[in-house]
Design an enzyme around this catalytic site. Structure first.
Site, short mmCIF file in Angstrom:
data_model
loop_
_atom_site.label_atom_id
_atom_site.label_comp_id
_atom_site.label_asym_id
_atom_site.label_seq_id
_atom_site.Cartn_x
_atom_site.Cartn_y
_atom_site.Cartn_z
N HIS A 255 1.36 -1.40 -0.32
CA HIS A 255 -0.23 -0.13 -0.21
C HIS A 255 0.88 1.47 -0.20
O HIS A 255 1.06 2.05 1.03
CB HIS A 255 -0.98 0.49 1.42
CG HIS A 255 -1.96 -1.02 1.63
ND1 HIS A 255 -2.94 -1.59 0.61
CD2 HIS A 255 -1.89 -2.12 2.29
CE1 HIS A 255 -4.11 -2.24 0.34
NE2 HIS A 255 -3.20 -3.18 2.00
N VAL A 256 1.71 1.63 -1.30
CA VAL A 256 2.36 2.65 -1.41
C VAL A 256 1.60 3.57 -2.48
O VAL A 256 1.62 2.86 -3.63
CB VAL A 256 3.84 2.50 -1.44
CG1 VAL A 256 3.70 1.40 -2.98
CG2 VAL A 256 4.43 3.22 -1.52
#
Length: 442
Positions: A201-202
């Site tokens: 999650h970036v």
């Protein structure tokens, strides 16, 4: 004797002339042969070229090489293949450990020569990293609550089947990075043995900005309101794996916040249900620039540009089976057989455990307010959906998508209501027309 000699000479001259005539005939025939050979050769070359072009077209339409070539390549590379287990402290990455270690050991023994008894590793050392003639560096910067856990479960099974390195980060709540954190993460990603698929999650990372080779990006998004509702209740009550997991994850959440009614949160403008919190999907594609966090046209246009220039595919969760089919076509070395796994009973049983529990549907008024706040998110979602459908059309994929989460009756009922403006000084007629259009045609 004279007459005899004369006849002998005469016969000798005749035979000589006969030989010359025969040789001249022979040479004349040979002079014609090259023309005949050139015509045949031309026809053969044209036929070969046609077969090559037809085979190349068939190769591309079927998403990669024939299975027999893949099997041969796997067979030839089996004994020289290396399996890694990497731990990277700075960004807390891990590569899922390969489960075929015993098979690798037995393979090395089988590869010994009968006479000398030495192996390739004994004579030559470790083989060079396997750099494939197709994208061998893939990043899935997964958007939260857009089916990413479902896809990661599939990737774990596929990584074992196709023997690529699946790299997952255990950091779930840090999507925005400083410049030094970006550089460190990109260097760590680039050092992973290929082929690899990295998930986290970036927000989008621009490798080329720091003169590092840019990997291929993939992602999946979903209807913004559905994503918001799923996240709202997931943070409070988790999924079918058990509430305790998320009671532990949100220990600071008090009961009055945990059981806050979704309509109150939206209509009374709680921070969790208003901007910038609901401006969530676009920053994943816009990038790490501070302006990417601000709801507006700049972030929206930059996200669209990155989708067109840096993403191999961005799918929509509402058509997940089509997404998996396209991934199998575009990245067969990672996703071959993914749909068969997804439809298998064993996977269905495991995948159903990721569904959020205690979800509720907000009132019609709350949905209208929420849609107005998320208008940039919906413009981006519609853009991605159009691009996804265009890709399906180019490949000639027949759709097997599922119906939308909301029923048509509910959407039509919402569209027929006359909404009231949020504020007396705010004109919403255009936005509400767009909202009604979305609700009638999801």
């Amino acid at each position: 004797m004279k007459n005899f000699n004369s006849s002998a000479l005469h016969s000798h001259s005749q035979s000589t002339n006969h030989i010359r005539e025969r040789n001249s005939r022979k040479y004349s025939l040979l002079s014609v042969l090259p023309l005949r050979f050139s015509l045949r050769g031309y026809g053969f070359c044209m036929a070969t070229l046609f077969l090559f072009c037809f085979g190349s077209l068939f190769y591309q339409l079927n998403g990669g090489p024939p299975k027999i070539l893949l099997d041969i390549r796997q067979y030839l590379g089996l004994c020289g293949k290396n399996h890694w287990s990497v731990k990277m402290a700075p960004s807390r990455l891990f590569i899922h450990k390969d489960r075929v270690a015993r098979h690798l050991v037995s393979c090395l023994h089988d590869c010994k020569t009968r006479k000398g008894g030495s192996t390739y590793l004994d004579d030559h050392g470790q083989p060079a990293p396997r750099v494939l003639p197709f994208p061998s560096q893939v990043i899935y910067n997964r958007v939260g609550k857009c089916g990413s856990r479902t896809v990661v479960i599939l990737l774990r099974l596929l990584a074992e089947k196709h023997q690529f390195n699946l790299v997952s980060s255990d950091i779930h709540n840090k999507t925005r990075l400083t410049k030094h954190e970006q550089v460190d993460l990109m260097k760590n990603i680039s050092s992973i043995p290929q082929p690899f698929l990295y998930t986290r999650h970036v927000h989008f990372l621009n490798f080329t900005r720091f003169k590092i080779e840019q990997p291929v990006y993939i992602n999946i998004i979903r209807d913004p309101i559905n994503r918001f509702l799923s996240n709202y209740f997931f943070r409070r009550f988790g999924d079918w794996r058990g509430e305790q997991n998320h009671l532990i994850r949100t220990p600071g959440m008090k009961d009055d916040e945990r059981y806050l009614d979704i309509n109150v949160c939206i209509l009374e403008n709680y921070p969790e249900c208003s901007n910038p919190r609901v401006f969530y999907i676009i920053p994943y594609f816009c990038g790490q620039h501070p302006q990417c966090r601000e709801p507006g046209v700049w972030a929206l246009e930059r996200a669209k540009q990155n989708v067109l220039e840096n993403y191999l595919l961005v799918g929509i969760l509402e058509e997940l089976e089509d997404v998996l089919l396209l991934l199998e076509r575009l990245l067969p070395h990672y996703f071959t057989g993914v749909l068969n796994i997804y439809k298998s009973p064993d996977y269905r049983k495991m995948g159903n455990m990721t569904g959020t529990v205690r979800k509720q549907t907000p009132t019609l008024e709350a949905l209208q307010v929420l849609y107005h706040r998320m208008r940039y998110e919906y413009e981006f979602y519609n853009f991605v959906r159009d691009q996804f459908h265009l890709t399906k059309k180019k490949i000639g994929l027949k759709s097997v998508s599922k119906p939308p989460a909301y029923s048509n009756d509910f959407l039509q009922q919402l569209a027929l209501r006359t909404p009231e403006p949020l504020d007396e000084d705010e004109e919403l007629e255009t936005d509400l027309e767009d909202a009604n259009s979305w609700l009638v045609h999801p």
